[in-house]
Design an enzyme around this catalytic site. Structure first.
Site, PDB file in Angstrom:
ATOM      1  N   ASP A  31       0.867  -1.183   0.000  1.00 22.95           N
ATOM      2  CA  ASP A  31       0.000   0.000   0.000  1.00 22.95           C
ATOM      3  C   ASP A  31       0.899   1.228   0.000  1.00 22.95           C
ATOM      4  OD1 ASP A  31      -2.221   1.935   0.581  1.00 22.95           O
ATOM      5  OD2 ASP A  31      -3.353   0.074   0.844  1.00 22.95           O
ATOM      6  N   HIS A  35     -11.823 -10.648 -10.764  1.00 20.04           N
ATOM      7  CA  HIS A  35     -12.811  -9.836 -10.053  1.00 20.04           C
ATOM      8  C   HIS A  35     -13.410 -10.625  -8.895  1.00 20.04           C
ATOM      9  CE1 HIS A  35     -16.928  -7.712 -10.052  1.00 20.04           C
ATOM     10  NE2 HIS A  35     -16.075  -6.998  -9.367  1.00 20.04           N
TER      11      HIS A  35
HETATM   12  P1  NAD Z   1     -10.392   0.662  -0.669  1.00 17.67           P
HETATM   13  O1  NAD Z   1     -10.468   2.135  -0.752  1.00 17.67           O
HETATM   14  O2  NAD Z   1     -10.869  -0.011   0.577  1.00 17.67           O
HETATM   15  O3  NAD Z   1      -8.878   0.214  -0.872  1.00 17.67           O
HETATM   16  C1  NAD Z   1      -8.018   0.779  -1.803  1.00 17.67           C
HETATM   17  C2  NAD Z   1      -6.617   0.716  -1.233  1.00 17.67           C
HETATM   18  O4  NAD Z   1      -5.699   1.087  -2.248  1.00 17.67           O
HETATM   19  C3  NAD Z   1      -6.394   1.669  -0.063  1.00 17.67           C
HETATM   20  O5  NAD Z   1      -5.855   0.951   1.031  1.00 17.67           O
HETATM   21  C4  NAD Z   1      -5.403   2.669  -0.600  1.00 17.67           C
HETATM   22  O6  NAD Z   1      -4.534   3.173   0.382  1.00 17.67           O
HETATM   23  C5  NAD Z   1      -4.682   1.847  -1.631  1.00 17.67           C
HETATM   24  N1  NAD Z   1      -4.007   2.658  -2.630  1.00 17.67           N
HETATM   25  C6  NAD Z   1      -4.466   3.742  -3.272  1.00 17.67           C
HETATM   26  N2  NAD Z   1      -3.523   4.247  -4.100  1.00 17.67           N
HETATM   27  C7  NAD Z   1      -2.444   3.439  -3.972  1.00 17.67           C
HETATM   28  C8  NAD Z   1      -1.150   3.448  -4.567  1.00 17.67           C
HETATM   29  N3  NAD Z   1      -0.805   4.357  -5.429  1.00 17.67           N
HETATM   30  N4  NAD Z   1      -0.314   2.474  -4.218  1.00 17.67           N
HETATM   31  C9  NAD Z   1      -0.654   1.541  -3.320  1.00 17.67           C
HETATM   32  N5  NAD Z   1      -1.867   1.490  -2.738  1.00 17.67           N
HETATM   33  C10 NAD Z   1      -2.745   2.443  -3.052  1.00 17.67           C
HETATM   34  O7  NAD Z   1     -11.139   0.100  -1.949  1.00 17.67           O
HETATM   35  P2  NAD Z   1     -11.750  -1.350  -2.216  1.00 17.67           P
HETATM   36  O8  NAD Z   1     -13.185  -1.354  -1.901  1.00 17.67           O
HETATM   37  O9  NAD Z   1     -10.851  -2.368  -1.613  1.00 17.67           O
HETATM   38  O10 NAD Z   1     -11.652  -1.448  -3.808  1.00 17.67           O
HETATM   39  C11 NAD Z   1     -10.424  -1.703  -4.453  1.00 17.67           C
HETATM   40  C12 NAD Z   1     -10.691  -2.160  -5.867  1.00 17.67           C
HETATM   41  O11 NAD Z   1     -11.500  -3.319  -5.854  1.00 17.67           O
HETATM   42  C13 NAD Z   1     -11.425  -1.151  -6.730  1.00 17.67           C
HETATM   43  O12 NAD Z   1     -10.928  -1.243  -8.036  1.00 17.67           O
HETATM   44  C14 NAD Z   1     -12.863  -1.628  -6.675  1.00 17.67           C
HETATM   45  O13 NAD Z   1     -13.605  -1.254  -7.790  1.00 17.67           O
HETATM   46  C15 NAD Z   1     -12.648  -3.122  -6.653  1.00 17.67           C
HETATM   47  N6  NAD Z   1     -13.755  -3.922  -6.101  1.00 17.67           N
HETATM   48  C16 NAD Z   1     -14.402  -3.513  -4.971  1.00 17.67           C
HETATM   49  C17 NAD Z   1     -15.420  -4.278  -4.453  1.00 17.67           C
HETATM   50  C18 NAD Z   1     -16.121  -3.883  -3.193  1.00 17.67           C
HETATM   51  O14 NAD Z   1     -17.148  -4.473  -2.860  1.00 17.67           O
HETATM   52  N7  NAD Z   1     -15.607  -2.918  -2.458  1.00 17.67           N
HETATM   53  C19 NAD Z   1     -15.787  -5.487  -5.095  1.00 17.67           C
HETATM   54  C20 NAD Z   1     -15.090  -5.887  -6.241  1.00 17.67           C
HETATM   55  C21 NAD Z   1     -14.075  -5.086  -6.731  1.00 17.67           C
END
Ligand code: NAD
Length: 738
Positions: free
Chosen positions: A357, A464
């Site tokens: 992260d 996904h």
């Molecule tokens: P989230 O905001 O909880 O997590 C994202 C993480 O990425 C954070 O911890 C952030 O610090 C980190 N991050 C951001 N920029 C970064 C960088 N430059 N380098 C390293 N780390 C970085 O989001 P999430 O809900 O976990 O979603 C993440 C991905 O998964 C998205 O693409 C989302 O569309 C996808 N997704 C989400 C879900 C859901 O239900 N939340 C389901 C399927 C897919």
């Protein structure tokens, strides 16, 4: 030459025969026709040989047995339909015979005059547990990871080899009904507490303990074959029975809404069976089993939830000519909600993970999620401290991309923002060797678009996940335009390693599952706007077989996220792509009332402090003039949900986004719980028949709008009398033919 192909037969000096079930070329023992024939021969031999005092029956595998080979059952069911077309009587007779084959063989075991003891060394399911129940003694290894179960109801059938009769003659009726109608797993301890096994012992002592039962004079007679036998839960016609039965029927109705004939048949078997002597009871069970095997629910649930599930898990869609990949290290970028879950399931499969992260603190926070999940498992007795330490030692949490060196696969789960995704991919690709595969967990951005920024688009793929990652069994693997076979093979090998079920989907907005889910929620928003009371909407969906109502689901996903998706859709596809009334509803909730969903404790539901339960937001009824509930056709509401999803699934097939009906069906069941009794949305259409389905969809379109417009594919199928299973060959065959 060995006496038997599937069994090792050894008589000790005390005259006790140790029968070890160990099928060649199979990792797990299952009942096939050959196995049943050999068991029959074994029973005859034991009964006819005075030297043999009794039998200890065990398994040579890690598990005891997975039960019947359901492919065999599937054959019996299709044979029935084929014969029925020519001679209905003959078909019914044959099916009745087949339905009782195992049951009467187990009865032969328990009445052969010699004591049998089942020595349960590992997981013991279905027909194998029923065989054990027919043995006069049952000893199991005392290990919580061993599961004993009669899970048939989960695939639309029921324990038809005496299970519905022996369980309630050994256990209290209420517990028996719960076990049979839910298909729940029991630990050996729990099974002993219920009265289903006699002893639980350490692994080393299993066979000895089983033999000792025989040496100590175990009678070869079951309690229910003895005079004066009393049911542990008391007779059906008793005060206890009068309390139990009406409640049991009501509970089943509340939980299944009459959608699962097999679950109802279990209640009938137990109720009727407990009133009569044992052989008659087995005949009653055989009759109901024969009926259930003829149901559409049994046919499609066995197909989707067992056969197709197994096929997909084994890699039905994997390119055959790519050698199996070894995953020595997997990188996860983004340690947020999803990334933390992905790191957990990967480490749980024993694969070293580098979890990255933006800073050390964020990465550590992601790793802490694994510690929390393991603590939960330890609390439930399903993991040990040592396993937790081992799992955590596999996860390296760091902000340093250099740690990705040598990774075979990297999965990014950073913010849903193309620029951020591009940045992390470039930083990873700078470290990775050129053969490594890079995957995105994006939920909305096309994989082909993301792959454009990659140095090696052939190695770019979508993996996904669904949330919560540790609990959701489905993974959509998304192919970009340039994704190569190697990337697909690695992705599927990875999904297999983490023991989830993959479906392979071509690139499109929302991929497959979310497209269907959005239709489901949209239809509920339409109903709200029409003035259908919210509780009726939620109930109709559950009555149709959906596990979570569409408004509750919207809250789980987050209403503001739904708003974002709608706005993005308008930006990408134009104003017409989203119904302005639905947009208005969501805007009102989010912008006017600050109702974001479960995450801020306010959505379509209110979330009061525990122990109070969530309930629908009372003001929903003030947003639109309400219809009189008495005048609303609940069956039509149910149809609208099932049809709107099935139509989207059909469109997805037409567009070639999903090419294999098994994946269309299972993706919907595992992804969002689409009414499992239908076998999935494509099986649902097949069951109705394309022509009838189109006609009904046309009526719904007239009343409710274009979401019910059938795709051309269905018209063509109707005209040719085709079904999805048949028109679309399973993908394995497509590949071979190509
Ligand atoms: P989230 O905001 O909880 O997590 C994202 C993480 O990425 C954070 O911890 C952030 O610090 C980190 N991050 C951001 N920029 C970064 C960088 N430059 N380098 C390293 N780390 C970085 O989001 P999430 O809900 O976990 O979603 C993440 C991905 O998964 C998205 O693409 C989302 O569309 C996808 N997704 C989400 C879900 C859901 O239900 N939340 C389901 C399927 C897919």
């Amino acid at each position: 030459m060995a006496d038997y192909e599937n069994f090792i037969f050894k008589i000790d000096t005390d005259g006790i025969a140790l029968v070890t079930w160990d099928m060649p070329d199979r990792s797990m023992n299952v009942f096939t026709e050959a196995v049943m024939e050999e068991i029959e021969a074994l029973v005859d031999r034991v009964a006819g040989d005075d030297e043999i005092k009794g039998v200890v029956f065990t398994s040579g595998k890690d598990s005891f047995s997975g039960g019947a080979d359901l492919a065999m059952l599937q054959k019996i069911m299709s044979q029935f339909h084929a014969t029925k077309a020519k001679d209905a009587d003959k078909a019914a007779r044959e099916l009745f015979g087949n339905a009782g084959r195992m049951s009467w063989l187990w009865r032969k075991v328990e009445t052969c005059g010699k004591p049998w003891v089942s020595a349960i060394n590992g997981t013991c399911m279905g027909g194998a547990f029923e065989l054990s129940l027919a043995c006069h003694g049952r000893v199991a290894v005392n290990d919580d990871s061993i599961r004993l179960a009669l899970p048939e109801v989960k695939v639309g059938i029921f324990p038809g080899a005496g299970g519905t009769q022996r369980v309630p003659r050994l256990a209290n009726t209420q517990e028996a009904l719960q076990m049979l109608t839910s298909g729940q797993n029991l630990s050996p301890k729990k099974a002993k507490a219920m009265g289903l096994v006699h002893e639980i012992v350490p692994k080393k002592k299993l066979i000895e303990a089983a033999k000792k039962l025989i040496r100590d004079g175990l009678e070869p007679v079951q309690p229910w074959d003895e005079k004066g036998f009393k049911l542990p839960g008391g007779p059906v016609y008793s005060p206890a029975g009068a309390n139990l039965w009406p409640a049991a029927i009501a509970i089943l109705r509340r939980e299944t809404y009459g959608n699962y004939p097999a679950a109802a048949a279990i209640l009938k078997c137990v109720y009727e069976g407990l009133l009569v002597p044992f052989d008659t009871a087995l005949t009653i069970e055989q009759r109901y089993f024969t009926q259930i095997l003829q149901t559409r629910e049994a046919e499609v649930m066995v197909r989707s939830l067992f056969i197709s599930l197994q096929d997909l898990n084994k890699g039905a869609r994997r390119p055959q000519d790519v050698p199996a990949s070894k995953l020595r290290k997997v990188g996860v970028l983004g340690a947020g909600f999803m990334g933390a879950g992905i790191a957990f399931v990967t480490a749980k499969a024993g694969i070293p993970v580098v979890l990255i992260d933006r800073d050390q603190e964020a990465a550590d926070k992601g790793k802490a999620h694994s510690a929390k999940l393991m603590d939960g498992l330890i609390k439930k007795g399903r993991a040990t401290e040592a396993e937790k330490e081992k799992l955590l030692s596999l996860i390296t949490a760091t902000p340093d991309y250099a740690a990705l060196e040598g990774a075979d696969l990297v999965i990014e789960a950073v913010f849903e923002d193309s620029a951020v995704k591009r940045e992390v991919m470039e930083r990873a690709e700078a470290v990775l060797r050129s053969s490594a595969v890079f995957a995105s967990n994006t939920s909305t951005i096309p994989i082909t678009d993301l792959a454009r920024n990659s140095q090696r688009p052939k190695n770019f793929i979508g993996i996904h996940f669904f949330s919560p990652v540790d609990r959701m069994m489905l993974v959509e693997v998304i192919l970009g335009k340039k994704t190569g076979d190697k990337a697909l093979a690695v992705a599927l090998d990875y999904v297999r390693a983490i023991r989830k079920t993959p479906i392979v989907v071509n690139d499109t907005r929302g991929f497959y599952v979310n497209r269907c889910v959005l239709r489901y929620m949209d239809e509920a928003y339409s109903m709200l706007i029409e003035g259908v009371p919210a509780p009726m909407i939620e109930n109709a969906a559950r009555m149709a077989g959906m596990p979570v109502g569409p408004l509750a689901l919207s809250d789980e996903i987050a209403v503001d996220l739904v708003q974002k998706i709608m706005k993005q859709t308008i930006r990408d596809l134009g104003e017409k792509a989203v119904d302005p009334r639905r947009m208005g509803l969501i805007d009102t909730l989010v912008d006017k009332h600050g109702r974001f969903g479960r995450k801020n404790g306010k959505g379509f539901y209110e979330y009061p402090a525990k122990p109070a339960k969530k309930h629908l937001w009372p003001n929903l009824k003030t947003l639109y003039p309400q219809q009189d509930p008495e005048k609303i056709d609940i069956e039509e509401l149910k149809s609208r949900f099932l049809y709107v999803i099935a139509l989207e699934a059909a469109r997805v097939m037409e567009e070639g986004i999903v090419i294999d009906p098994r994946e269309g069906d299972l993706g919907a069941i595992l992804g969002f719980g689409f009414a499992p009794y239908t076998g999935g949305p494509l099986s649902f259409i097949d069951g109705i028949g394309a022509a009838t389905f189109i006609e009904r969809a046309g009526q719904l379109k007239k009343k409710y709008g274009n979401q019910f417009k059938p795709p051309k594919l269905l018209a063509e199928m109707a005209q040719k009398g085709e079904r999805f299973y048949g028109r679309f060959a399973p993908a394995g065959e497509i590949q071979k033919a190509a």
